[in-house]
Design an enzyme around this catalytic site. Structure first.
Site, PDB file in Angstrom:
ATOM      1  N   GLY A  56       0.807  -1.211   0.000  1.00 36.78           N
ATOM      2  CA  GLY A  56       0.000   0.000   0.000  1.00 36.78           C
ATOM      3  C   GLY A  56       0.841   1.262   0.000  1.00 36.78           C
ATOM      4  NE  ARG A  64      -0.051  -6.751  -5.556  1.00 39.65           N
ATOM      5  CZ  ARG A  64      -0.928  -6.039  -4.848  1.00 39.65           C
ATOM      6  NH1 ARG A  64      -1.912  -6.654  -4.201  1.00 39.65           N
ATOM      7  NH2 ARG A  64      -0.834  -4.718  -4.791  1.00 39.65           N
ATOM      8  N   GLY A  77      -5.458  -1.267   4.832  1.00 35.38           N
ATOM      9  CA  GLY A  77      -6.593  -0.361   4.704  1.00 35.38           C
ATOM     10  C   GLY A  77      -7.178  -0.440   3.305  1.00 35.38           C
ATOM     11  CE1 TYR A 120     -11.469   4.687   6.074  1.00 34.86           C
ATOM     12  CE2 TYR A 120     -11.236   6.493   7.641  1.00 34.86           C
ATOM     13  CZ  TYR A 120     -10.666   5.578   6.769  1.00 34.86           C
ATOM     14  OH  TYR A 120      -9.300   5.551   6.590  1.00 34.86           O
ATOM     15  CE  LYS A 179      -9.323   2.935   8.888  1.00 37.50           C
ATOM     16  NZ  LYS A 179      -8.230   2.012   8.509  1.00 37.50           N
ATOM     17  CG  LEU A 209      -2.472   8.731   4.591  1.00 36.28           C
ATOM     18  CD1 LEU A 209      -2.727   7.223   4.593  1.00 36.28           C
ATOM     19  CD2 LEU A 209      -1.105   9.042   5.182  1.00 36.28           C
ATOM     20  NE  ARG A 211      -7.079   3.757  -2.067  1.00 36.28           N
ATOM     21  CZ  ARG A 211      -6.791   3.343  -0.827  1.00 36.28           C
ATOM     22  NH1 ARG A 211      -6.904   4.178   0.183  1.00 36.28           N
ATOM     23  NH2 ARG A 211      -6.391   2.111  -0.597  1.00 36.28           N
TER      24      ARG A 211
END
Length: 223
Positions: free
Chosen positions: A11, A36, A74, A125, A129, A152, A160
């Site tokens: 990520g 992966r 996430g 959300y 969390k 972020l 996104r």
């Protein structure tokens, strides 16, 4: 032997974190729990463990006493496809990893949640969390470090649109966000990685929470 375990190495923050851990050379081995193969598979100190996160019990043998465990997992509702799958990724997977860490007497357990994490929130959300944070605090971890970044920013391998739009709007406003508003500034993935790495380097027991402005101050101090 000093070891780190990273869940979420592919990520935005996870990739940056592994790069920083390898660059610092603090750990003799860096173990990656991943679905992966990663870009780090040829690094001599990296050990990859290809796992199905729906069957994390198969990876419990990876954990050893004293390991520092970093969790940067996430997803988004769009990627998850349903609230149930979102809860799996952002609640159940980290919870299970924390249980393994506690059972095997890990050193530091460091995890990213989010600004506004609160199980009493009106927003799904933030509820997830916040519920995760509350659960982790009851897990029996020796040293729990919770990082709550704001938006972020950084180079993502996935798209996104909502976050890109927020970043486009938020960056010009960042210089105006001072004082009590400073924690709302967008924070770079590298800064979160640096803050996590720095926190792991200080031996402290108990629960420690880092808001977004704390993250940026720590990162600036260690750059």
């Amino acid at each position: 032997m000093k070891r780190a375990i990273v869940a979420g190495a592919t990520g935005l923050v996870g990739t940056r974190l592994v790069k920083e851990l390898l660059s610092a050379g603090t750990y003799d081995e860096v173990h990656l729990l991943t679905r992966r193969r990663t870009i780090f598979h040829k690094e001599p100190t990296v050990v990859e463990h290809l796992v199905s996160f729906d069957h994390l019990e198969e990876a419990e043998s990876v954990f050893q006493p004293g390991d520092d465990v970093f969790v940067t997992l996430g997803t988004t509702m769009k990627q998850a496809g349903s609230q149930e799958k979102f809860i799996d990724v952002d609640y159940h997977y980290p919870r299970k990893i924390a249980e393994f860490a506690a059972a095997h007497e890990a050193g530091a357990f460091l995890i990213i949640t989010a600004m506004g994490a609160d199980r009493g929130s009106r927003f799904f959300y933030n509820i997830v969390k916040g519920s995760l944070e509350d659960t982790l605090m009851q897990t029996g971890l020796n040293s729990l470090h919770i990082f709550r970044p704001s938006l972020l920013v950084g180079v993502r391998h996935d798209t996104r649109p909502g976050e890109k739009a927020a970043e486009w709007i938020g960056r010009p406003l960042a210089p105006l966000l001072r004082g009590k508003w400073e924690k709302y500034k967008p924070v770079h993935a590298k800064d979160v990685a640096l803050a996590m790495q720095a926190a792991a380097g200080v031996e402290r027991t108990g629960i420690h929470i880092y808001e977004s402005d704390d993250i940026q101050r720590i990162a600036q101090a260690v750059k």
